[in-house]
Design an enzyme around this catalytic site. Structure first.
Site, short mmCIF file in Angstrom:
data_model
loop_
_atom_site.label_atom_id
_atom_site.label_comp_id
_atom_site.label_asym_id
_atom_site.label_seq_id
_atom_site.Cartn_x
_atom_site.Cartn_y
_atom_site.Cartn_z
N GLU A 83 -11.44 3.08 5.96
CA GLU A 83 -10.46 4.00 6.56
C GLU A 83 -11.29 5.11 7.22
OE1 GLU A 83 -6.82 7.04 5.27
OE2 GLU A 83 -8.23 6.35 3.76
N ASP A 135 1.69 3.98 2.81
CA ASP A 135 0.64 4.81 2.21
C ASP A 135 1.22 5.97 1.38
OD1 ASP A 135 -1.93 5.62 1.56
OD2 ASP A 135 -2.54 6.14 3.59
N ASP A 136 1.39 7.14 2.01
CA ASP A 136 1.97 8.32 1.35
C ASP A 136 3.12 8.81 2.22
OD1 ASP A 136 -0.11 9.09 -0.92
OD2 ASP A 136 -1.26 8.50 0.85
N HIS A 142 0.87 -1.19 0.00
CA HIS A 142 0.00 0.00 0.00
C HIS A 142 0.90 1.24 0.00
CE1 HIS A 142 -3.95 1.94 1.69
NE2 HIS A 142 -3.22 2.84 1.06
N HIS A 187 1.32 4.79 -2.43
CA HIS A 187 0.95 5.64 -3.56
C HIS A 187 2.22 6.33 -4.04
CE1 HIS A 187 -3.39 5.27 -2.76
NE2 HIS A 187 -3.01 5.19 -1.51
N HIS A 239 -9.52 0.76 -1.53
CA HIS A 239 -9.51 1.40 -0.21
C HIS A 239 -10.92 1.29 0.36
CE1 HIS A 239 -5.74 2.97 -1.60
NE2 HIS A 239 -5.63 3.89 -0.66
#
Length: 340
Positions: free
Chosen positions: A198, A276-277, A19, A21, A195
């Site tokens: 969340e 994630d980011d 996961h 991005h 996704h």
């Protein structure tokens, strides 16, 4: 505080990242360098000013700055440089395999050709220090028609990505909005993830499974609000790609000490840890592991389980999966011997 032996295990154990991005790995320094290279003016005076702006109150306030950061990506070389930087960083954290999300609509909406984005990202993956595959995500705040058009646009490059996903603003954009495009992707033999759970409710996880027929849930931390869903995910061995630092930064949990990663594992769920980011949320893979293990009652046994889960939940072929799982087991056998 985390004792040094457990910290060393977390840092050095082989792991997969499921996961990430790629646009969210764009560090402020590289944003400024690309802006300069491409003559793009940014609404921030310096790298420091941009870092200061990384204070979000929720998912939307993050997305606003995320899209602003992506505006510097214009050429194939820009996408290559961004991806190469992430792969080097992941390699340093002993990530052996990454399944990388990219958001073509973020770029095509700015007039950047689909081909420019995917070719730059893909080429960096071919030349990078770790194994890496691409998953194309649809932006859920846009229409399904736009997602279908993006899938059509992607088909000439079908050999460069393994699956599709669903990201961006969750609330108000339930998975079933994208039923047709996911069915089309499934018929094309693409792997499916989304996704869900969340910021959205457990019902979004259910519809991602039942309507979109996904093979993995990205995030999924709200699963535990439904006992029935929790039992189902455990029974089906459905993996969750949990992102601890992201969850704190976006206020899904107030502090790491209240994160439910341990409860997910205790419930028999195939949770994994991911970044994630990472440029925006305070860290890459090892930062996420260390922050979670520092705040929660997690031990070397949980570390091994999370490392194994990450490869087991990957879309690698069975033979490569077995090889990576054997590497995890050998690492922990050695760690145990060293501790003895």
């Amino acid at each position: 505080m985390l004792h040094s032996q457990l910290r060393n295990i977390l840092q050095n154990m082989p792991k997969a990242e499921l996961h990430i991005h790629i646009e969210g790995s764009l560090e402020p320094e590289l944003i400024f360098a690309l802006a300069q290279r491409n003559g793009v003016s940014l609404p921030y005076s310096s790298v420091e000013a941009l870092r200061q702006a990384y204070a979000f109150s929720d998912l939307q306030s993050f997305l606003d700055i995320y899209y602003a950061g992506a505006s510097v990506l214009l050429t194939e070389q820009d996408f290559y440089d961004m991806t190469a930087a992430y792969l080097a960083r992941a390699h340093a954290d002993n990530v052996r395999h990454a399944e990388i999300f990219f958001d073509p609509q973020t770029h095509t909406a700015r007039g950047v050709p689909f081909e420019t984005a995917i070719n730059g990202i893909w080429r960096a993956c071919q030349e990078g220090p770790i194994s890496a595959s691409l998953i194309m995500c649809f932006l859920r705040h846009l229409s399904e028609e736009e997602a279908l058009a993006t899938l059509d646009e992607a088909l000439p490059y079908r050999d460069k990505f393994i699956g599709v996903g669903l990201d961006s603003s969750e609330v108000g954009h339930p998975p079933e909005k994208f039923a047709r495009v996911f069915e089309r992707a499934r018929q094309l033999g693409l792997r499916l993830v989304a996704h869900a759970g969340e910021e959205g409710p457990p019902s979004y996880i259910e519809s991602a499974l039942d309507v979109l027929k996904v093979e993995r849930i990205d995030h999924g931390v709200r699963t535990l609000e439904s006992r029935e869903l929790t039992e189902r995910l455990a029974r089906e061995g459905m993996a969750l790609t949990v992102c601890p630092l992201s969850n704190i930064k976006l206020r899904v949990f107030d502090v790491m000490g209240s994160h439910n990663l341990r409860q997910l594992l205790d419930a028999g769920l195939a949770a994994t840890v991911n970044s994630d980011d990472p440029a925006y949320f305070g860290g890459y893979m090892n930062d996420n592991f260390i922050a979670a293990f520092d705040a929660l009652p997690l031990d070397a046994g949980h570390a091994r389980q999370l490392a194994r889960n990450s490869f087991a939940a990957s879309f690698l072929d069975p033979e490569r999966k077995r090889a990576f799982l054997a590497e995890v087991d050998a690492f922990f056998a050695q760690a145990g011997a060293d501790a003895a």
